[in-house]
Design a protein around this motif. Structure first.
Motif, short mmCIF file in Angstrom:
data_model
loop_
_atom_site.label_atom_id
_atom_site.label_comp_id
_atom_site.label_asym_id
_atom_site.label_seq_id
_atom_site.Cartn_x
_atom_site.Cartn_y
_atom_site.Cartn_z
N MET B 1 53.10 121.45 28.97
CA MET B 1 52.75 122.70 29.65
C MET B 1 51.30 123.07 29.30
O MET B 1 50.87 122.89 28.17
N SER B 2 50.58 123.61 30.23
CA SER B 2 49.19 123.96 29.96
C SER B 2 49.12 125.04 28.88
O SER B 2 50.05 125.82 28.70
N GLN B 3 47.99 125.08 28.18
CA GLN B 3 47.82 126.07 27.10
C GLN B 3 47.89 127.49 27.65
O GLN B 3 48.41 128.39 27.01
N SER B 4 47.34 127.68 28.86
CA SER B 4 47.36 129.03 29.44
C SER B 4 48.79 129.48 29.70
O SER B 4 49.16 130.62 29.42
N ARG B 5 49.59 128.57 30.26
CA ARG B 5 50.98 128.94 30.53
C ARG B 5 51.74 129.16 29.23
O ARG B 5 52.65 129.98 29.16
N LYS B 6 51.35 128.43 28.17
CA LYS B 6 52.01 128.65 26.86
C LYS B 6 51.75 130.08 26.39
O LYS B 6 52.66 130.75 25.89
N ILE B 7 50.51 130.53 26.52
CA ILE B 7 50.19 131.90 26.08
C ILE B 7 50.99 132.91 26.90
O ILE B 7 51.59 133.84 26.36
N LEU B 8 51.02 132.69 28.21
CA LEU B 8 51.76 133.58 29.09
C LEU B 8 53.25 133.58 28.73
O LEU B 8 53.88 134.63 28.61
N ALA B 9 53.80 132.39 28.51
CA ALA B 9 55.22 132.24 28.19
C ALA B 9 55.55 133.00 26.90
O ALA B 9 56.55 133.72 26.81
N ARG B 10 54.68 132.86 25.91
CA ARG B 10 54.89 133.52 24.64
C ARG B 10 54.96 135.05 24.84
O ARG B 10 55.74 135.73 24.18
N HIS B 11 54.14 135.55 25.74
CA HIS B 11 54.13 137.00 25.96
C HIS B 11 55.39 137.52 26.65
O HIS B 11 55.68 138.70 26.58
N VAL B 12 56.09 136.65 27.35
CA VAL B 12 57.32 137.12 28.01
C VAL B 12 58.57 136.56 27.33
O VAL B 12 59.67 136.63 27.88
N GLY B 13 58.35 135.98 26.14
CA GLY B 13 59.50 135.49 25.38
C GLY B 13 60.20 134.30 26.02
O GLY B 13 61.42 134.17 25.92
N ARG B 14 59.41 133.46 26.66
CA ARG B 14 59.99 132.27 27.29
C ARG B 14 59.44 131.02 26.62
O ARG B 14 58.36 131.02 26.05
N GLU B 15 60.20 129.93 26.71
CA GLU B 15 59.74 128.64 26.19
C GLU B 15 58.81 127.98 27.19
O GLU B 15 57.83 127.36 26.83
N LEU B 16 59.21 128.10 28.44
CA LEU B 16 58.59 127.30 29.48
C LEU B 16 58.31 128.18 30.69
O LEU B 16 59.09 129.04 31.04
N LEU B 17 57.17 127.94 31.32
CA LEU B 17 56.90 128.60 32.59
C LEU B 17 56.42 127.54 33.57
O LEU B 17 55.50 126.78 33.27
N GLU B 18 57.04 127.51 34.72
CA GLU B 18 56.60 126.56 35.74
C GLU B 18 55.47 127.19 36.54
O GLU B 18 55.44 128.41 36.73
N SER B 248 45.03 122.21 19.72
CA SER B 248 46.10 121.56 20.46
C SER B 248 45.55 120.66 21.55
O SER B 248 44.69 121.04 22.32
N GLU B 249 46.06 119.46 21.56
CA GLU B 249 45.70 118.51 22.62
C GLU B 249 46.47 118.87 23.87
O GLU B 249 47.56 119.43 23.80
N PRO B 250 45.90 118.58 25.04
CA PRO B 250 46.67 118.86 26.25
C PRO B 250 47.95 118.02 26.27
O PRO B 250 47.93 116.87 25.84
N ASP B 251 49.02 118.62 26.72
CA ASP B 251 50.27 117.87 26.83
C ASP B 251 50.13 116.87 27.96
O ASP B 251 49.18 116.93 28.74
N ASP B 252 51.09 115.98 28.04
CA ASP B 252 50.92 114.91 29.01
C ASP B 252 51.45 115.28 30.39
O ASP B 252 51.51 114.46 31.27
N TYR B 253 51.86 116.51 30.58
CA TYR B 253 52.24 116.86 31.94
C TYR B 253 51.76 118.28 32.25
O TYR B 253 51.30 119.00 31.37
N GLY B 254 51.85 118.61 33.49
CA GLY B 254 51.56 119.99 33.85
C GLY B 254 50.14 120.21 34.31
O GLY B 254 49.75 121.34 34.60
N TYR B 255 49.32 119.17 34.38
CA TYR B 255 47.96 119.37 34.88
C TYR B 255 47.86 118.90 36.33
O TYR B 255 48.28 117.81 36.67
N ALA B 256 47.30 119.75 37.16
CA ALA B 256 47.20 119.45 38.57
C ALA B 256 46.06 118.46 38.82
O ALA B 256 46.05 117.77 39.83
#
Ligand code: SF4
Lengths: 166, 418
Positions: B1-18, B248-256
């Motif tokens: 998951m992208s780092q930006s989505r990780k930050i957003l996910a953390r703010h809404v108490g989620r593990e993952l955001l699509e 953090s290195e970019p994860d291997d998925y989630g980049y357009a």
């Protein structure tokens, strides 16, 4: 804006119409829609407001509304009496701002290409059609979801939220 | 998951955001300035709340038309001042405390890695340089956020910008971003995050990263984001913020999209009128005669920019008739430039030193262009009419090219005169 059918002349603009072009920063010392509207697109064409009539439609290419986050841009468009904006694509912040202030914006590359400057345009928001009465071409677009239609009818996010509270 | 989505996910108490998911998230900071605050305040007042959601998390900076340009801007500032006092907004920057918002907030220690920041200013994305998810919105969204402490987000797709290599002399963050926007186009990243990674990042200063993240929006991006490394931690420490490196290195998925940039291959960049994406290497830039050079703004009004300009200009004089305007971005940078003797160099060179303000960047005041005039500026936008008359032209560059060009009077590679 009841009925959600709008008719007016098209004013065709190019790609990347930016917020500085829509309303020059020098006028951002007011939040009055009519005052802002009186300077609409002035840096593009100083005579623009004199040439347009209430109900007219702006037609842009790609990336309409790029640049600053100034909500004064959609406010100026509305304040000048423009009924809606049609473009191939919109910049992110502008899209959000336009919806929030109740300015209908329609994303359609097909319509943007089909419409020529000065054509007579009829837009039906509820049905989801853009009709060029001059060349007879009719393009449909997905109608707004109901809540967004209501939001636009109420004149923007705030009125919509207040109505919900009531 | 992208780092930006990780930050957003953390703010809404989620593990993952699509990508594409809509979430309502609590924000860490809400910003507005003297142009956008009046509309936001109107919205806030319509909502009828007793208080702003948090007096320490609303920031108001009177930086665009100040010191007040005219009566109308004075009235706008007076209106905001009354609001700030009435609601006890703690981070209200007025008078001698004013700096350009995106220079000021990081320096003041108001931005922390992992924060979610919204501002009624498109260049709010600057704070991504410090590892925050920061994005610009309009006044209605910001007025509502001042009341509720929340905003709606559409979880963005991301573009991974992999930066490698070592920049040559005079190449910095501004050149990196101008080069990238040239590749992507002004709408190449619309709705997406621009996330920077790779070992080349460590050779770009934090001032340079702030300059690069600042212009993410010029590619249409929602935000720009840099990893937090030793340099970031050091920068934050100076601002009074304790942080840990998060490389953090970019994860291997989630980049357009993946974009590779080799810093070795980039020469100092110049964006030709009237789009930031019209970037070329300085050697390919046309030989135009300049009327004005501006060194400042939220893109390049920082300490590194002041030092670089002084280094190039020392002992030289501006071209005859050319107006060189230098705008240190904050009171701190103003004082430091003075203490380090840079003002001495600037004044000897024939420069005009402005107080910290947006000024000419948006055609506000202090350096407006006449019809037919040409300016080279370290700012971020060169739309027609941005700096004055609609028939004036603005070229964009980093501070080194701007300083060299002020001396020669045409667009110049700093290597030619140093
Ligand atoms: S310096 Fe320019 S781009 Fe930055 S906040 Fe001010 S007006 Fe906007």
């Amino acid at each position: 804006m009841s009925g959600a059918v709008m008719e007016g002349k098209a004013h065709k603009l190019g790609d990347h119409v930016n917020t500085d072009m829509i309303i020059s920063a020098t006028y951002l010392v007011t939040i009055d829609p009519v005052e802002l509207g009186s300077h609409l697109l002035e840096s593009h064409d100083p005579e623009f407001v004199a040439k347009m009539s209430p109900g007219d439609v702006l037609v842009g290419g790609v990336n309409f509304g790029s640049g600053s986050s100034r909500e004064h841009a959609p406010v100026a468009i509305k304040g000048a009496g423009i009924s809606c904006v049609i473009a191939s694509s919109f910049a992110r912040i502008f899209y959000r701002n336009a919806i929030n202030v109740g300015l209908p914006i329609l994303e359609s590359a097909e319509a943007s290409e089909a419409i020529a400057d000065g054509d007579d345009i009829k837009v039906d928001l509820a049905v989801g059609t853009i009709e060029d009465m001059t060349n007879g071409k009719k393009v449909s677009f997905p109608a707004y979801p109901e809540f967004m239609q209501r939001l636009i009818d109420e004149g923007g996010l705030i009125n919509y939220l207040l109505k919900q509270d009531a | 998951m992208s780092q930006s989505r990780k930050i957003l996910a953390r703010h809404v108490g989620r593990e993952l955001l699509e990508p594409g998911e809509l979430v309502e998230a609590p924000v860490d900071l809400v910003l507005a300035n003297d142009i956008t605050a009046p509309l936001a305040i109107e919205v806030f007042e319509k909502l009828g709340r007793e208080n702003v959601f948090d007096r320490d998390k609303v920031v108001l900076v009177l930086d665009h038309f100040t010191p007040n340009r005219d009566i109308a801007s004075a009235e706008q500032c007076a209106f905001i001042r009354r609001f700030a006092h009435k609601y006890g907004v703690n981070h209200f920057y007025d008078a001698g405390e004013v700096g350009i918002e995106h220079v000021l907030l990081p320096e003041e220690g108001l931005i922390k890695p992992g924060n979610l920041v919204v501002g009624a200013d498109s260049h709010t994305c600057t704070y991504g340089a410090l590892g925050a998810f920061a994005t610009g919105m309009g006044s209605t969204d910001i007025g509502a956020a001042m009341a509720t402490g929340k905003a709606w987000f559409r979880a963005p797709e991301a573009i991974n910008v992999n930066v490698s290599g070592k920049p040559r002399r005079w190449v910095g963050g501004k050149d990196l971003i101008l080069f990238l926007i040239g590749k992507l186009g002004v709408d190449g990243a619309t709705y997406r995050s621009l996330e920077f990674s790779g070992d080349g990042i460590s050779r770009i200063s934090v001032d340079g990263r702030l300059s690069a993240a600042n212009m993410a929006v010029e590619a249409g991006a929602k935000n720009g984001l840099f990893p937090v490394d030793g340099l970031t931690v050091e920068y934050l420490r100076e601002a009074g913020v304790t942080a840990e490196p998060a490389l953090s290195e970019p994860d291997d998925y989630g980049y357009a999209l993946e974009v590779d940039i080799d810093l070795d291959g980039i020469e100092p960049q110049v964006a030709l009128p009237h789009l930031p994406s019209n970037s070329v290497g300085v050697s390919e830039s046309p030989n135009v005669k300049l009327d004005q050079v501006v060194i400042g703004s939220c893109t390049n009004g920082r300490m590194e920019d002041m030092r670089l300009a002084a280094e190039i200009m020392r002992g030289k004089h501006v071209a005859p008739g050319l107006r060189l305007i230098i705008i240190p971005g904050s009171p701190r940078i103003y004082r430091r430039s003075m203490d380090e003797g840079l003002f001495e160099v600037f004044l000897e060179t024939g420069a005009i030193i402005s107080p910290p303000t947006c000024g000419p960047c948006l055609g506000g005041h202090m350096g407006i262009l006449a019809s037919g005039e040409k300016a080279l500026s370290t700012t971020n936008r060169n739309f027609a009419g941005r700096m004055g008359h609609r028939h004036s032209e603005v070229y964009l560059s980093g501070p080194a090219v701007a300083a060299a060009s002020a001396i020669t009077g045409t667009i110049t590679d700093p290597g030619e005169i140093v």
